[in-house]
Design an enzyme around this catalytic site. Structure first.
Site, PDB file in Angstrom:
ATOM      1  N   CYS A 197      30.567  89.497  27.733  1.00  5.57           N
ATOM      2  CA  CYS A 197      31.267  89.597  26.460  1.00  5.57           C
ATOM      3  C   CYS A 197      30.337  89.335  25.282  1.00  5.57           C
ATOM      4  O   CYS A 197      29.443  88.499  25.363  1.00  5.57           O
ATOM      5  CB  CYS A 197      32.393  88.585  26.398  1.00  5.57           C
ATOM      6  SG  CYS A 197      33.441  88.593  27.842  1.00  5.57           S
ATOM      7  N   ARG A 237      25.314  94.760  26.574  1.00  3.81           N
ATOM      8  CA  ARG A 237      25.682  93.663  27.461  1.00  3.81           C
ATOM      9  C   ARG A 237      26.749  94.089  28.465  1.00  3.81           C
ATOM     10  O   ARG A 237      26.950  93.407  29.471  1.00  3.81           O
ATOM     11  CB  ARG A 237      26.212  92.486  26.631  1.00  3.81           C
ATOM     12  CG  ARG A 237      25.147  91.833  25.784  1.00  3.81           C
ATOM     13  CD  ARG A 237      25.764  90.899  24.781  1.00  3.81           C
ATOM     14  NE  ARG A 237      26.370  89.735  25.391  1.00  3.81           N
ATOM     15  CZ  ARG A 237      25.809  88.525  25.424  1.00  3.81           C
ATOM     16  NH1 ARG A 237      24.631  88.344  24.898  1.00  3.81           N
ATOM     17  NH2 ARG A 237      26.424  87.510  25.983  1.00  3.81           N
ATOM     18  N   TRP A 270      34.574  91.816  28.692  1.00  4.10           N
ATOM     19  CA  TRP A 270      34.297  92.244  30.068  1.00  4.10           C
ATOM     20  C   TRP A 270      35.351  91.539  30.905  1.00  4.10           C
ATOM     21  O   TRP A 270      35.313  90.323  31.061  1.00  4.10           O
ATOM     22  CB  TRP A 270      32.883  91.809  30.434  1.00  4.10           C
ATOM     23  CG  TRP A 270      32.317  92.414  31.665  1.00  4.10           C
ATOM     24  CD1 TRP A 270      31.683  93.620  31.779  1.00  4.10           C
ATOM     25  CD2 TRP A 270      32.278  91.824  32.973  1.00  4.10           C
ATOM     26  NE1 TRP A 270      31.261  93.815  33.071  1.00  4.10           N
ATOM     27  CE2 TRP A 270      31.616  92.736  33.825  1.00  4.10           C
ATOM     28  CE3 TRP A 270      32.729  90.624  33.513  1.00  4.10           C
ATOM     29  CZ2 TRP A 270      31.401  92.483  35.177  1.00  4.10           C
ATOM     30  CZ3 TRP A 270      32.522  90.370  34.857  1.00  4.10           C
ATOM     31  CH2 TRP A 270      31.867  91.295  35.676  1.00  4.10           C
ATOM     32  N   ASN A 278      34.172  83.656  25.424  1.00  2.87           N
ATOM     33  CA  ASN A 278      33.440  84.064  26.634  1.00  2.87           C
ATOM     34  C   ASN A 278      33.587  82.937  27.646  1.00  2.87           C
ATOM     35  O   ASN A 278      33.425  81.776  27.282  1.00  2.87           O
ATOM     36  CB  ASN A 278      31.944  84.237  26.364  1.00  2.87           C
ATOM     37  CG  ASN A 278      31.671  85.398  25.457  1.00  2.87           C
ATOM     38  OD1 ASN A 278      32.562  86.189  25.163  1.00  2.87           O
ATOM     39  ND2 ASN A 278      30.435  85.505  25.002  1.00  2.87           N
ATOM     40  N   GLY A 279      33.820  83.290  28.886  1.00  2.65           N
ATOM     41  CA  GLY A 279      33.978  82.263  29.917  1.00  2.65           C
ATOM     42  C   GLY A 279      35.347  82.375  30.554  1.00  2.65           C
ATOM     43  O   GLY A 279      36.091  83.317  30.289  1.00  2.65           O
ATOM     44  N   GLU A 301      12.923  96.765  44.374  1.00  2.00           N
ATOM     45  CA  GLU A 301      13.194  97.027  42.960  1.00  2.00           C
ATOM     46  C   GLU A 301      13.454  98.515  42.723  1.00  2.00           C
ATOM     47  O   GLU A 301      14.347  98.890  41.957  1.00  2.00           O
ATOM     48  CB  GLU A 301      12.020  96.516  42.104  1.00  2.00           C
ATOM     49  CG  GLU A 301      12.057  96.869  40.629  1.00  2.00           C
ATOM     50  CD  GLU A 301      13.273  96.352  39.872  1.00  2.00           C
ATOM     51  OE1 GLU A 301      14.095  95.631  40.455  1.00  2.00           O
ATOM     52  OE2 GLU A 301      13.417  96.711  38.691  1.00  2.00           O
ATOM     53  N   LYS A 308      16.889  99.904  41.095  1.00  2.00           N
ATOM     54  CA  LYS A 308      16.926 100.724  39.876  1.00  2.00           C
ATOM     55  C   LYS A 308      17.757 101.969  40.122  1.00  2.00           C
ATOM     56  O   LYS A 308      18.587 102.345  39.312  1.00  2.00           O
ATOM     57  CB  LYS A 308      15.513 101.156  39.438  1.00  2.00           C
ATOM     58  CG  LYS A 308      14.678 100.130  38.734  1.00  2.00           C
ATOM     59  CD  LYS A 308      15.121  99.750  37.349  1.00  2.00           C
ATOM     60  CE  LYS A 308      16.091  98.624  37.312  1.00  2.00           C
ATOM     61  NZ  LYS A 308      15.687  97.278  37.499  1.00  2.00           N
ATOM     62  N   GLU A 344      21.641 101.118  40.629  1.00  2.00           N
ATOM     63  CA  GLU A 344      22.424 100.610  39.492  1.00  2.00           C
ATOM     64  C   GLU A 344      22.650 101.656  38.409  1.00  2.00           C
ATOM     65  O   GLU A 344      23.676 101.619  37.751  1.00  2.00           O
ATOM     66  CB  GLU A 344      21.872  99.291  38.936  1.00  2.00           C
ATOM     67  CG  GLU A 344      20.549  99.336  38.255  1.00  2.00           C
ATOM     68  CD  GLU A 344      20.102  97.945  37.758  1.00  2.00           C
ATOM     69  OE1 GLU A 344      20.936  97.067  37.542  1.00  2.00           O
ATOM     70  OE2 GLU A 344      18.889  97.774  37.570  1.00  2.00           O
ATOM     71  N   HIS A 394      13.462  98.373  63.170  1.00  2.00           N
ATOM     72  CA  HIS A 394      14.458  97.428  63.681  1.00  2.00           C
ATOM     73  C   HIS A 394      15.870  97.763  63.230  1.00  2.00           C
ATOM     74  O   HIS A 394      16.756  96.917  63.301  1.00  2.00           O
ATOM     75  CB  HIS A 394      14.094  96.003  63.247  1.00  2.00           C
ATOM     76  CG  HIS A 394      12.773  95.554  63.780  1.00  2.00           C
ATOM     77  ND1 HIS A 394      12.561  95.299  65.111  1.00  2.00           N
ATOM     78  CD2 HIS A 394      11.581  95.367  63.166  1.00  2.00           C
ATOM     79  CE1 HIS A 394      11.291  94.949  65.296  1.00  2.00           C
ATOM     80  NE2 HIS A 394      10.669  94.995  64.128  1.00  2.00           N
ATOM     81  N   LYS A 430      24.489  93.121  30.952  1.00  2.00           N
ATOM     82  CA  LYS A 430      23.076  92.769  30.757  1.00  2.00           C
ATOM     83  C   LYS A 430      22.832  91.291  31.038  1.00  2.00           C
ATOM     84  O   LYS A 430      21.864  90.937  31.693  1.00  2.00           O
ATOM     85  CB  LYS A 430      22.655  93.121  29.324  1.00  2.00           C
ATOM     86  CG  LYS A 430      21.174  92.896  29.039  1.00  2.00           C
ATOM     87  CD  LYS A 430      20.303  93.861  29.807  1.00  2.00           C
ATOM     88  CE  LYS A 430      18.830  93.663  29.556  1.00  2.00           C
ATOM     89  NZ  LYS A 430      18.000  94.339  30.566  1.00  2.00           N
TER      90      LYS A 430
HETATM   91  C1  AGP Z   1      18.337  94.480  36.384  1.00  2.00           C
HETATM   92  O1  AGP Z   1      18.107  95.837  36.366  1.00  2.00           O
HETATM   93  C2  AGP Z   1      19.716  94.073  36.581  1.00  2.00           C
HETATM   94  N1  AGP Z   1      20.542  94.587  35.564  1.00  2.00           N
HETATM   95  C3  AGP Z   1      19.988  92.636  37.007  1.00  2.00           C
HETATM   96  O2  AGP Z   1      19.678  92.585  38.363  1.00  2.00           O
HETATM   97  C4  AGP Z   1      19.251  91.484  36.282  1.00  2.00           C
HETATM   98  O3  AGP Z   1      17.899  91.508  36.577  1.00  2.00           O
HETATM   99  C5  AGP Z   1      19.884  90.143  36.722  1.00  2.00           C
HETATM  100  O4  AGP Z   1      21.222  90.104  36.327  1.00  2.00           O
HETATM  101  C6  AGP Z   1      19.143  88.936  36.202  1.00  2.00           C
HETATM  102  O5  AGP Z   1      19.097  88.907  34.813  1.00  2.00           O
HETATM  103  P1  AGP Z   1      18.141  87.934  34.017  1.00  2.00           P
HETATM  104  O6  AGP Z   1      16.746  88.321  34.311  1.00  2.00           O
HETATM  105  O7  AGP Z   1      18.531  88.109  32.586  1.00  2.00           O
HETATM  106  O8  AGP Z   1      18.433  86.542  34.517  1.00  2.00           O
END
Ligand code: AGP
Length: 613
Positions: A2, A27, A74, A100-101, A486, A490, A493, A509, A608
């Site tokens: 949020c 975000r 959110w 938020n929360g 990674e 990428k 997501e 395996h 984010k």
């Molecule tokens: C990254 O592409 C993601 N959106 C997500 O995994 C992110 O890295 C994770 O939420 C951690 O975020 P931070 O580095 O702000 O703690």
């Protein structure tokens, strides 16, 4: 998650709030709303979906006034729909709240308030807050006091912002725990509030961050800070070094694209001021670790989530190799629940772009409570993780807005390399000649990344061939195994393609059962100590009809005979090769997602900064 924006001053609040919310879109959110005090009355506008819907509503039904608050939601409690969007008001429409929360005890509070005659119009936990404030206002006292009492009733972690038409010159904000930041922006004759500095960067770069358990009352004249029990707190302003242009998309189609292409520059910025190439020295003295302190470190944990956790896995290789300290990498969400073995000889490093990821913050608290020394590598200046740490290395990557992390990932790799060099030197393991050689590898990095970026269009051609596939496998070994993880993250997501990353030796395996002529396999097979092993994995994939996209070192023509496609990357020192190798995987994911018509910067269901557990 949020987003929060607030304004009080001589200007019209609505456009400032809407613009601020736009800057927080990255975000992640599912509805948006704002409240402005217009002619002494609270006016609320809110809608589900993108901010454009709220803007349309504001055209049809405009609101004007010089004080207001806005929110992007959110959903946690109650589906995304207009009545569940923030702001939420009390029964009389005199108190308005954004939040938020999660109000953990909202069910019992709601029952109590309903029994007292309060009428609820949403399914949210948040709506309990304006009713609590209403109740305490009715019992006498001012808004600040009523908010204080209301906050004393709610359980959980929160960022709360409250406004009332009874006291139309002020906004009250509070932070309880780690549900996201609250930043007060200091203007000249005007004040701003936000969950994130990006929202207000255009107006001011002088900001004050609320700590856990602090409240702020802002008026046009200034801000006053207190603890939850009313003690005055003196707070220092931070000067944010980012400029508003660095947070704009410019000529790029997406922020993610911009951030990928910025990496030659962002890596230069990350190194800037920390390395003396002529003398062969790394300067991280601000961390306050003495040679004795470094010798005394028995083990390290790196705590992180998502992409940052994959970066940490690379950091483990760097630190173990250069500083000879055993390193364990833990997900923030797991660390605190497994009673980790920590003592005062343990160094805990938190790695987080946002500095607000609640799982990582909780892991830091766990480490602190057990007596560990706490360092962090953080991108967002002044964020909670940075403020909690004994020492901070800022990524210096500039604002990262695309939800998928790219330039912060490469910056954090470079930062961990610097930390490994620093600790190795302090522990007497790296002499001057070796240090000179190791920092020289850093010097060439921006240029090598720039060369990979120069071939950007090749990835689009590859994307055109494979964007309709529904599964991908990524393989790597050694220090490049986390890069396989990674690369897969990428892709999944932003394109919603199922992708798995594996250490290549593990393929036999289990995952090998998945391989057939429909399965593209991205194999990181650069010339390093495990090159031959990677080539043999490629052979195994080909023998089962799989499609191999190999990442290979420039000049390696032999691999062309074995793979279906070869992406060439320039040679690098083994410890820094992940920085170069990840860039093609970012580009491939980006171009595939664009071809699939996905919302690259704001992928579905993702946020984010993840400020809920
Ligand atoms: C990254 O592409 C993601 N959106 C997500 O995994 C992110 O890295 C994770 O939420 C951690 O975020 P931070 O580095 O702000 O703690």
């Amino acid at each position: 998650m949020c987003g929060i924006v607030g304004y009080v001053g001589p200007r019209e609040a609505t456009p400032i709030i809407v613009e601020g919310l736009k800057r927080l879109e990255y975000r992640g959110y599912d509805s948006a709303g704002l409240a402005v005090i217009q002619d002494g009355r609270i006016e609320v506008r809110r809608d589900v979906g993108k901010l454009a819907n709220l803007e349309r509503m504001l055209v049809e039904s405009p609101v004007g006034g010089n004080i207001g608050i806005g929110h992007t939601r959110w959903a946690t409690h109650g589906a995304p729909c207009p009545r569940n969007a923030h702001p939420h008001v009390d029964c009389r429409g005199e108190v308005v709240v954004i939040h938020n929360g999660i109000v953990e005890n909202f069910l019992s509070l709601r029952q109590e308030l309903a029994a007292e005659g309060h009428r609820f119009t949403s399914e949210t936990d948040t709506e309990t807050i304006p009713h609590l404030v209403e109740k305490y206002l009715a019992e006498g006292g001012d808004l600040e006091g009523a908010v204080r009492r209301a906050l004393g009733r709610i359980k959980g972690a929160h960022a709360v912002v409250v406004m009332s038409s009874r006291e139309p010159d002020r906004i009250v904000a509070a932070r309880l725990g780690n549900a996201g930041g609250v930043v007060v922006g200091l203007g000249e004759g005007e004040m701003f509030l936000a969950s994130d500095v990006l929202a207000i960067l255009e107006y001011t770069r002088r900001v004050i961050f609320l700590e856990d358990g602090q409240m702020a009352v802002i008026t046009q004249e200034g801000a006053r800070f207190t603890t939850l029990d009313g003690q005055r707190v003196a707070k220092e302003a931070y000067a944010v070094p980012w400029d508003p242009i660095s947070a704009a998309k410019g000529a790029y189609k997406h922020f993610m694209q911009k951030e990928i292409y910025e990496q030659a520059r962002s890596i230069t910025d990350t190194i800037r001021g920390r390395v003396d190439f002529e003398a062969g020295q790394v300067c991280l003295d601000g961390l306050g670790i003495s040679p004795e302190g470094a010798q005394a470190i028995e083990r390290m944990f790196i705590v992180a989530c998502g992409t940052s956790a994959y970066s940490a896995l690379v950091g483990k290789f760097m630190i173990e190799s250069l500083a000879r300290i055993p390193v364990e990498v833990d997900y923030g969400s797991e660390f605190r629940y497994r009673d980790p073995l920590i003592n005062e000889r343990t160094l805990v490093l938190a790695l987080t772009q946002s500095g607000e990821t609640v799982d990582t913050l909780a892991a830091m608290e766990e480490a602190r409570s057990k007596g560990a020394r706490l360092l962090s590598i953080v991108n967002v200046i002044g964020s909670q993780a940075a403020r909690m740490s004994d020492g901070v290395i800022y990524m210096q990557a500039g604002p990262e807005i695309g939800v998928a992390s790219t330039k912060a990932f490469t910056a954090s790799l470079v930062d961990q390399y610097l930390l490994a060099l620093h600790l190795g030197k302090l522990r007497g393991l790296i002499d001057s000649a070796r240090m000179k050689e190791l920092v020289e590898h850093l010097a060439e990095l921006p240029n090598l990344v720039g060369r990979v970026l120069g071939n950007g269009n090749d990835y689009d051609a590859l994307a055109a061939k494979y964007f309709k596939r529904e599964n991908f496998l990524y393989l790597g070994r050694g220090i490049n195994y986390p890069i396989a993880l990674e690369g897969a993250l990428k892709l999944k997501e932003i394109s919603y393609i199922h992708a798995e990353g594996y250490p290549a030796g593990e393929m036999k395996h289990g995952p090998i059962a998945l391989i057939d002529e429909r399965m593209p396999v991205v194999a990181i097979a650069v010339r390093d100590s495990v090159y031959e092993k990677m080539v043999s994995q490629i052979e195994q994939v080909k023998a089962r009809g799989g499609i191999v996209i190999a990442l290979a070192t420039e000049g390696d023509e032999a691999i062309a005979g074995k793979a279906d496609h070869v992406i060439h990357v320039p040679p690098t020192s083994p410890l820094l090769s992940p920085v170069v190798n990840v860039v093609p995987l970012q580009l491939l994911a980006y171009f595939i997602a664009v071809r699939r018509g996905c919302d690259v910067d704001q992928p579905r269901n993702l946020a984010k900064s993840v400020t809920v557990e």
